[in-house]
Design a protein around this motif. Structure first.
Motif, mmCIF file in Angstrom:
data_model
loop_
_atom_site.group_PDB
_atom_site.id
_atom_site.type_symbol
_atom_site.label_atom_id
_atom_site.label_comp_id
_atom_site.label_asym_id
_atom_site.label_seq_id
_atom_site.Cartn_x
_atom_site.Cartn_y
_atom_site.Cartn_z
ATOM 1 N N GLY A 228 16.538 9.191 4.425
ATOM 2 C CA GLY A 228 16.064 8.724 3.138
ATOM 3 C C GLY A 228 15.992 7.270 3.053
ATOM 4 N N LYS A 229 15.966 6.571 4.283
ATOM 5 C CA LYS A 229 15.936 5.121 4.351
ATOM 6 C C LYS A 229 14.320 4.565 4.232
ATOM 7 C CE LYS A 229 16.681 1.200 7.227
ATOM 8 N NZ LYS A 229 17.200 0.547 8.571
ATOM 9 N N LEU A 230 14.088 3.558 3.084
ATOM 10 C CA LEU A 230 12.913 3.142 3.233
ATOM 11 C C LEU A 230 12.433 2.185 4.340
ATOM 12 C CD1 LEU A 230 10.351 2.600 1.219
ATOM 13 C CD2 LEU A 230 11.372 0.966 0.062
ATOM 14 N N VAL A 231 11.337 2.493 5.017
ATOM 15 C CA VAL A 231 11.377 1.542 6.360
ATOM 16 C C VAL A 231 9.883 0.899 6.464
ATOM 17 C CG1 VAL A 231 12.522 3.394 7.898
ATOM 18 C CG2 VAL A 231 10.131 3.478 7.521
ATOM 19 N N ALA A 232 9.032 1.227 5.078
ATOM 20 C CA ALA A 232 7.955 0.607 5.214
ATOM 21 C C ALA A 232 7.154 0.903 3.763
ATOM 22 C CB ALA A 232 6.544 1.015 6.174
ATOM 23 N N ALA A 233 6.304 -0.149 3.147
ATOM 24 C CA ALA A 233 5.959 0.004 1.873
ATOM 25 C C ALA A 233 4.538 -0.803 1.713
ATOM 26 C CB ALA A 233 6.879 -0.366 0.881
ATOM 27 N N VAL A 234 3.589 -0.190 0.946
ATOM 28 C CA VAL A 234 2.197 -1.123 0.806
ATOM 29 C C VAL A 234 2.130 -0.995 -0.667
ATOM 30 C CG1 VAL A 234 1.215 -0.390 3.056
ATOM 31 C CG2 VAL A 234 0.896 1.111 0.859
ATOM 32 N N GLY A 235 1.431 -2.075 -1.222
ATOM 33 C CA GLY A 235 1.079 -2.241 -2.528
ATOM 34 C C GLY A 235 -0.663 -2.152 -2.481
ATOM 35 N N LEU A 236 -1.129 -1.398 -3.306
ATOM 36 C CA LEU A 236 -2.760 -1.112 -3.495
ATOM 37 C C LEU A 236 -2.970 -1.532 -4.851
ATOM 38 C CD1 LEU A 236 -2.704 2.179 -1.625
ATOM 39 C CD2 LEU A 236 -3.152 -0.088 -0.435
ATOM 40 N N VAL A 237 -4.015 -2.016 -5.248
ATOM 41 C CA VAL A 237 -4.724 -2.283 -6.808
ATOM 42 C C VAL A 237 -5.968 -1.800 -6.592
ATOM 43 C CG1 VAL A 237 -2.784 -4.234 -7.053
ATOM 44 C CG2 VAL A 237 -5.302 -4.752 -6.118
ATOM 45 N N TRP A 238 -6.491 -1.577 -7.980
ATOM 46 C CA TRP A 238 -7.877 -1.259 -7.933
ATOM 47 C C TRP A 238 -8.433 -1.643 -9.401
ATOM 48 C CZ3 TRP A 238 -3.847 2.687 -7.456
ATOM 49 C CH2 TRP A 238 -3.573 3.333 -8.692
ATOM 50 N N ASP A 239 -9.723 -1.622 -9.331
ATOM 51 C CA ASP A 239 -10.566 -1.717 -10.460
ATOM 52 C C ASP A 239 -11.632 -0.538 -10.658
ATOM 53 O OD1 ASP A 239 -12.696 -2.425 -8.535
ATOM 54 O OD2 ASP A 239 -12.078 -4.387 -8.646
ATOM 55 N N HIS A 240 -12.560 -0.819 -11.164
ATOM 56 C CA HIS A 240 -13.548 0.376 -11.508
ATOM 57 C C HIS A 240 -14.349 0.693 -10.128
ATOM 58 C CE1 HIS A 240 -16.083 -3.198 -12.223
ATOM 59 N NE2 HIS A 240 -17.184 -2.234 -11.784
ATOM 60 N N GLN A 241 -14.465 -0.134 -9.161
ATOM 61 C CA GLN A 241 -15.165 0.123 -8.052
ATOM 62 C C GLN A 241 -14.489 0.110 -6.981
ATOM 63 O OE1 GLN A 241 -16.763 -2.087 -5.508
ATOM 64 N NE2 GLN A 241 -15.132 -3.674 -6.099
ATOM 65 N N ALA A 242 -13.411 -0.416 -6.511
ATOM 66 C CA ALA A 242 -12.641 -0.439 -5.390
ATOM 67 C C ALA A 242 -11.244 -0.731 -5.440
ATOM 68 C CB ALA A 242 -13.355 -1.800 -4.611
ATOM 69 N N MET A 243 -10.635 -0.117 -4.393
ATOM 70 C CA MET A 243 -9.003 0.005 -4.264
ATOM 71 C C MET A 243 -8.859 -1.215 -3.131
ATOM 72 S SD MET A 243 -6.214 2.594 -3.320
ATOM 73 C CE MET A 243 -6.563 3.708 -4.805
ATOM 74 N N TYR A 244 -7.855 -2.119 -3.362
ATOM 75 C CA TYR A 244 -7.606 -3.180 -2.357
ATOM 76 C C TYR A 244 -6.312 -2.950 -1.934
ATOM 77 C CZ TYR A 244 -11.340 -5.102 -5.188
ATOM 78 O OH TYR A 244 -12.594 -5.329 -5.790
ATOM 79 N N TYR A 245 -6.112 -3.291 -0.526
ATOM 80 C CA TYR A 245 -4.795 -3.431 0.184
ATOM 81 C C TYR A 245 -4.213 -4.783 -0.055
ATOM 82 C CZ TYR A 245 -2.110 -3.960 4.724
ATOM 83 O OH TYR A 245 -0.837 -3.918 5.445
ATOM 84 N N LEU A 246 -3.272 -4.725 -0.879
ATOM 85 C CA LEU A 246 -2.924 -6.211 -1.438
ATOM 86 C C LEU A 246 -1.524 -6.802 -0.565
ATOM 87 C CD1 LEU A 246 -3.432 -8.413 -3.587
ATOM 88 C CD2 LEU A 246 -1.591 -7.104 -4.826
ATOM 89 N N LEU A 247 -0.428 -5.680 -0.207
ATOM 90 C CA LEU A 247 0.707 -6.124 0.176
ATOM 91 C C LEU A 247 1.435 -5.114 1.089
ATOM 92 C CD1 LEU A 247 2.540 -7.288 -3.332
ATOM 93 C CD2 LEU A 247 2.178 -8.908 -1.316
ATOM 94 N N SER A 248 1.970 -5.666 2.067
ATOM 95 C CA SER A 248 2.856 -4.556 2.932
ATOM 96 C C SER A 248 4.181 -5.326 3.441
ATOM 97 C CB SER A 248 1.734 -4.268 4.031
ATOM 98 O OG SER A 248 1.532 -5.163 4.973
ATOM 99 N N SER A 249 4.980 -4.427 3.816
ATOM 100 C CA SER A 249 6.174 -4.613 4.268
ATOM 101 C C SER A 249 6.932 -3.699 5.238
ATOM 102 C CB SER A 249 7.146 -5.419 3.258
ATOM 103 O OG SER A 249 8.387 -6.003 3.878
ATOM 104 N N ARG A 250 7.529 -4.009 6.227
ATOM 105 C CA ARG A 250 8.271 -3.017 6.999
ATOM 106 C C ARG A 250 9.288 -3.510 7.625
ATOM 107 N NH1 ARG A 250 6.961 -3.519 12.649
ATOM 108 N NH2 ARG A 250 7.289 -1.223 13.102
ATOM 109 N N ALA A 251 10.174 -2.715 8.169
ATOM 110 C CA ALA A 251 11.662 -3.103 8.184
ATOM 111 C C ALA A 251 11.276 -3.167 10.039
ATOM 112 C CB ALA A 251 12.655 -1.921 8.189
#
Length: 331
Positions: A228-251
């Motif tokens: 159950g160890k967190l090894v990677a994560a991403v942050g995604l944001v969106w508006d009415h027309q697109a979803m954007y790859y904003l942030l990421s981090s990995r061990a």
């Protein structure tokens, strides 16, 4: 249906919906709350009205350094540019309208040593900026159109990307909607392990992450390994027309396909919502090579910039006397 490791995954289909065609509707990065946080309140809005109605807007940030007065993109704000109400009629009439309104917005921009913005990718020309003495340049992002099916998107991945996603899916569990506190603690720990500091600013990133999650304008995906160890994560944001790859981090010891697996999950979420998935640009050949493996469409984003003579001279001297350092236009 799409399969990974002989497991059948649902095709991300939703009732047919055709987005309303607009030339440059506001993105999430134009939102007042986003700009308030990203600039810590230090932004202004150029505005054009006609008969009491707003027909054009353009936000811009202002920052004073020890030597310069600059207007650049705020932290984590990928694109800005003008938002102009469309008119009907001939192409010539539309062009005249856009040049006129954009010109009036440009005239309201402040005198500063350096101005730089990347325009929303739906803005396909920057003629008005060129006519007002700005340098216009091309930048790029990758996008997967909203009307792509999951099967089509899977087939467009190159074989290496498909293989690392398959491999990662055997070892990792993707959990949607991890908490901002968990994401930020994980991000900070990975920076510390690499002896790096947060390029976006600790407070700005924390406040933006909390805001887009609270407003349901984004999500945080986590990949968990054995125990159950967190090894990677991403942050995604969106508006009415697109979803954007904003942030990421990995061990440092994370599976090499952990981010690819999370991005594939994000692509599925975007297509399910009938949103275009935007990989949000790249700044190095290695990042280009990684993102190119997803088989997305290379899309141009225009950059506009104008610099004072002394600023340009100092930047040229830095390039000459600091070997090995890359100076982007917004430095």
């Amino acid at each position: 249906m799409t399969t990974i490791n002989d497991r059948t995954l649902p095709v991300f289909e939703a009732p047919a919906a055709t987005p309303v065609p607009v030339r440059a509707a506001p993105s999430i990065f134009h939102e007042r709350w986003w700009l308030d946080i990203a600039t810590q309140g230090d932004w202004k809005l150029a505005m054009v009205k006609q008969n009491g109605e707003v027909i054009g807007e353009m936000p811009y940030a202002m920052q004073r350094t020890r030597l310069w007065r600059v207007s650049h993109l705020p932290p984590l704000t990928r694109t800005l540019g003008p938002v102009i109400k469309s008119v009907t009629g001939s192409e010539a009439r539309q062009l005249h309208h856009e040049l006129d309104v954009t010109g009036k917005l440009i005239e309201q921009l402040p005198d500063c040593d350096s101005f730089f913005q990347v325009l929303d990718p739906r803005i396909d020309d920057a003629l008005a900026f060129a006519l007002h003495g700005f340098t216009v340049s091309a930048r790029y992002t990758f996008r997967i159109d909203w009307n792509t099916t999951a099967d089509e998107a899977w087939k467009r991945l190159n074989s290496k990307t498909r293989n690392v996603i398959r491999s990662a899916s055997r070892e990792l569990t993707v959990v949607p909607d991890i908490t901002p506190d968990e994401f930020i603690a994980f991000y900070d720990a990975n920076l510390a392990a690499r002896s790096r500091t947060n390029a976006y600013g600790d407070a700005v990133m924390r406040d933006l992450v909390n805001a887009f999650v609270e407003r349901k304008a984004g999500m945080l995906l986590g990949a968990y390994g054995p125990g159950g160890k967190l090894v990677a994560a991403v942050g995604l944001v969106w508006d009415h027309q697109a979803m954007y790859y904003l942030l990421s981090s990995r061990a440092q010891d994370a599976h090499s396909g952990s981010i690819s697996l999370l991005l594939w999950t994000g692509i599925g979420r975007a297509l399910e919502r009938k949103l275009t998935f935007d990989f949000d640009g790249f700044s190095s050949p290695s990042t280009f090579s990684f993102l190119n493996g997803f088989g997305a469409k290379l899309t141009q984003r225009l950059g506009v910039e104008r610099h004072g003579t002394v600023y340009l001279l100092m930047r040229t001297l830095k390039r000459k006397f600091v070997p090995g350092r890359v100076f982007a236009p917004n430095l």
